[in-house]
Design an enzyme around this catalytic site. Structure first.
Site, PDB file in Angstrom:
ATOM      1  N   GLY A   1     -11.939 -10.534   4.714  1.00 30.41           N
ATOM      2  CA  GLY A   1     -12.755  -9.352   4.496  1.00 30.41           C
ATOM      3  C   GLY A   1     -13.262  -9.320   3.068  1.00 30.41           C
ATOM      4  O   GLY A   1     -13.373 -10.348   2.397  1.00 30.41           O
ATOM      5  N   ARG A   2     -13.536  -8.109   2.586  1.00 26.46           N
ATOM      6  CA  ARG A   2     -14.143  -7.958   1.262  1.00 26.46           C
ATOM      7  C   ARG A   2     -13.237  -8.482   0.149  1.00 26.46           C
ATOM      8  O   ARG A   2     -13.684  -9.180  -0.763  1.00 26.46           O
ATOM      9  CB  ARG A   2     -14.477  -6.483   1.018  1.00 26.46           C
ATOM     10  CG  ARG A   2     -15.533  -5.934   1.958  1.00 26.46           C
ATOM     11  CD  ARG A   2     -15.904  -4.502   1.611  1.00 26.46           C
ATOM     12  NE  ARG A   2     -14.757  -3.603   1.647  1.00 26.46           N
ATOM     13  CZ  ARG A   2     -14.336  -2.986   2.745  1.00 26.46           C
ATOM     14  NH1 ARG A   2     -14.953  -3.194   3.898  1.00 26.46           N
ATOM     15  NH2 ARG A   2     -13.312  -2.162   2.711  1.00 26.46           N
ATOM     16  N   ILE A   3     -11.938  -8.121   0.204  1.00 26.20           N
ATOM     17  CA  ILE A   3     -11.029  -8.544  -0.865  1.00 26.20           C
ATOM     18  C   ILE A   3     -10.780 -10.042  -0.790  1.00 26.20           C
ATOM     19  O   ILE A   3     -10.778 -10.738  -1.818  1.00 26.20           O
ATOM     20  CB  ILE A   3      -9.713  -7.752  -0.791  1.00 26.20           C
ATOM     21  CG1 ILE A   3      -9.978  -6.263  -1.054  1.00 26.20           C
ATOM     22  CG2 ILE A   3      -8.701  -8.284  -1.804  1.00 26.20           C
ATOM     23  CD1 ILE A   3      -8.767  -5.373  -0.867  1.00 26.20           C
TER      24      ILE A   3
ATOM     25  N   ARG B   1     -10.431 -13.578  12.388  1.00 28.42           N
ATOM     26  CA  ARG B   1     -11.196 -13.324  13.613  1.00 28.42           C
ATOM     27  C   ARG B   1     -12.471 -14.191  13.598  1.00 28.42           C
ATOM     28  O   ARG B   1     -12.939 -14.606  12.539  1.00 28.42           O
ATOM     29  CB  ARG B   1     -11.567 -11.856  13.718  1.00 28.42           C
ATOM     30  CG  ARG B   1     -10.390 -10.916  13.922  1.00 28.42           C
ATOM     31  CD  ARG B   1     -10.824  -9.468  13.947  1.00 28.42           C
ATOM     32  NE  ARG B   1     -11.380  -9.042  12.672  1.00 28.42           N
ATOM     33  CZ  ARG B   1     -12.659  -8.776  12.465  1.00 28.42           C
ATOM     34  NH1 ARG B   1     -13.544  -8.904  13.448  1.00 28.42           N
ATOM     35  NH2 ARG B   1     -13.080  -8.376  11.273  1.00 28.42           N
TER      36      ARG B   1
ATOM     37  N   THR C   1      -0.576  -8.481  -0.440  1.00 28.12           N
ATOM     38  CA  THR C   1      -1.038  -7.281  -1.143  1.00 28.12           C
ATOM     39  C   THR C   1      -1.777  -6.359  -0.176  1.00 28.12           C
ATOM     40  O   THR C   1      -2.446  -5.424  -0.602  1.00 28.12           O
ATOM     41  CB  THR C   1      -1.977  -7.656  -2.317  1.00 28.12           C
ATOM     42  OG1 THR C   1      -3.075  -8.441  -1.813  1.00 28.12           O
ATOM     43  CG2 THR C   1      -1.241  -8.440  -3.380  1.00 28.12           C
TER      44      THR C   1
ATOM     45  N   ARG D   1      -0.640  -5.093   3.708  1.00 31.93           N
ATOM     46  CA  ARG D   1       0.286  -4.129   4.297  1.00 31.93           C
ATOM     47  C   ARG D   1       1.522  -4.877   4.770  1.00 31.93           C
ATOM     48  O   ARG D   1       1.425  -5.960   5.358  1.00 31.93           O
ATOM     49  CB  ARG D   1      -0.346  -3.390   5.481  1.00 31.93           C
ATOM     50  CG  ARG D   1      -1.436  -2.399   5.116  1.00 31.93           C
ATOM     51  CD  ARG D   1      -0.904  -1.227   4.315  1.00 31.93           C
ATOM     52  NE  ARG D   1      -1.924  -0.226   4.008  1.00 31.93           N
ATOM     53  CZ  ARG D   1      -2.717  -0.253   2.942  1.00 31.93           C
ATOM     54  NH1 ARG D   1      -2.618  -1.261   2.082  1.00 31.93           N
ATOM     55  NH2 ARG D   1      -3.589   0.711   2.736  1.00 31.93           N
TER      56      ARG D   1
ATOM     57  N   GLU E   1       7.884   2.981   1.450  1.00 25.26           N
ATOM     58  CA  GLU E   1       7.414   3.225   0.092  1.00 25.26           C
ATOM     59  C   GLU E   1       7.526   4.712  -0.215  1.00 25.26           C
ATOM     60  O   GLU E   1       7.251   5.544   0.648  1.00 25.26           O
ATOM     61  CB  GLU E   1       5.963   2.764  -0.056  1.00 25.26           C
ATOM     62  CG  GLU E   1       5.780   1.261   0.138  1.00 25.26           C
ATOM     63  CD  GLU E   1       4.353   0.796  -0.106  1.00 25.26           C
ATOM     64  OE1 GLU E   1       3.506   1.624  -0.489  1.00 25.26           O
ATOM     65  OE2 GLU E   1       4.073  -0.400   0.085  1.00 25.26           O
TER      66      GLU E   1
ATOM     67  N   HIS F   1       3.367  -1.588  -5.234  1.00 22.24           N
ATOM     68  CA  HIS F   1       2.082  -1.208  -4.629  1.00 22.24           C
ATOM     69  C   HIS F   1       1.076  -0.759  -5.694  1.00 22.24           C
ATOM     70  O   HIS F   1       0.583   0.367  -5.679  1.00 22.24           O
ATOM     71  CB  HIS F   1       2.271  -0.104  -3.586  1.00 22.24           C
ATOM     72  CG  HIS F   1       1.163  -0.112  -2.563  1.00 22.24           C
ATOM     73  ND1 HIS F   1       1.317   0.400  -1.304  1.00 22.24           N
ATOM     74  CD2 HIS F   1      -0.115  -0.577  -2.612  1.00 22.24           C
ATOM     75  CE1 HIS F   1       0.185   0.263  -0.614  1.00 22.24           C
ATOM     76  NE2 HIS F   1      -0.702  -0.341  -1.403  1.00 22.24           N
TER      77      HIS F   1
END
Length: 326
Positions: free
Chosen positions: A153-155, A175, A234, A236, A265, A285
């Site tokens: 994805g973006r990150i 995917r 980083t 989940r 958390e 986190h």
């Protein structure tokens, strides 16, 4: 409006330029963390708008039903910590910008920092010096290694861009549509998920936590990793089957892990297995916890409050509420 902000641990928000957007509203900022329903119900009893910092506090039905003044919850990103159906029933608007065009550069930078720190044993070397010793071991460089990305994805796209200057090759499994984007960006696509886990020297997880991805990383996947490999998460904690990573690290495949996310958390138990294993680097986190990132995020969050106060709510994730909102 009476606005309450939870979990601003270091009293950061009131010092951001975007905080001026709340001028004229009555704002209460809480700097500690509370999850007890009675405590939160007392703190928020007069709040008309609630600002959340990501998923730090669970906003569940038992609490929502005790907040008769609450009209709006404003936050950014995903919202598994909010009982949205209850909000809709009670007439509470939930606004959450999904920042579709904005990657978290802070999270991408932390991912890379963890890769460097874990492979070069930076925390251990620092601790050794502070204890009055000299070098404590021999690290590994990133050059000529394979950076595996599970998810694109973006990150992940930003993280992939850091690889070339460090002399790394990028290998992606995701995917189908995401694989095509990675291929168009010039990256190699793994033959399968198993191929990714077998070949990666540094493997970083980059997926949203939804039903389809919960537990997507199994004990079998981890067992395929090299004894010299590093797993970074980083994203989940729920992406990994509970308990599988601790067992895999004890077995030596992968040899290292660097984690910014945890099943529970805040994680404050120093006896937790992930905090006691010598081959694990943990951070609390902090992927998004940077002043620059806060300015970007809370500009969106405060804009949602301004829009609601002006009678035109934006980024509403429960549109059915509009016919019954308080």
């Amino acid at each position: 409006m009476k606005i309450a902000i939870l979990d601003d641990y270091f009293d950061t928000l009131r010092h951001l330029p975007c905080f001026a957007k709340l001028h004229g509203h009555e704002v209460t900022v809480w700097n500690d963390h509370a999850q007890d329903t009675d405590v939160l119900a007392e703190r928020l009893r007069d709040a008309e708008a609630l600002v959340l910092i990501r998923e730090r506090t669970q906003i569940r039905t038992a609490l929502l039903e005790r907040l008769p003044a609450l009209k709006l919850i404003s936050q950014r990103s995903v919202y598994p910590h909010i009982d949205v159906e209850t909000c809709t029933r009670l007439g509470i608007v939930v606004s959450s910008s999904q920042h579709a065009d904005t990657p978290s550069y802070a999270a991408a930078e932390l991912t890379w920092a963890l890769a460097l720190a874990a492979m070069r044993q930076i925390p251990q070397q620092v601790a050794s010096m502070k204890a009055g010793h000299w070098q404590m071991g021999v690290g590994t460089t990133l050059r000529h290694k394979i950076l595996g990305l599970h998810g694109y994805g973006r990150i992940a796209k930003v993280v992939a861009g850091y690889a070339a200057p460090f002399g790394m090759r990028v290998l992606v499994w995701a995917r189908e549509a995401a694989r095509e984007r990675a291929r168009a960006d010039g990256h190699e696509i793994a033959a399968s998920k198993a191929d990714l886990y077998e070949r990666a020297d540094v493997l970083s997880l980059h997926m949203r936590l939804v039903d389809a991805t919960r537990g997507i990383v199994t004990a079998e996947d981890l067992a395929r990793m090299k004894a010299s490999a590093l797993l970074i998460n980083t994203s989940r904690a729920g992406l990994i089957v509970p308990g599988a990573l601790e067992a895999a690290l004890r077995a030596g495949h992968p040899g290292l892990a660097a984690l910014d996310v945890f099943e529970t958390e805040p994680l404050t138990d120093p006896a937790h297995p992930l905090l006691t294993l010598p081959n694990v680097l943990c951070t609390p986190h902090i992927g998004y916890v940077a002043t620059d990132e806060y300015e970007v995020q809370f500009t969106d969050i405060f804009d949602q409050i301004v829009a609601y106060a002006g009678g035109t709510p934006t980024n509403v994730v429960n549109p059915a509420v509009m016919a019954r909102r308080r």
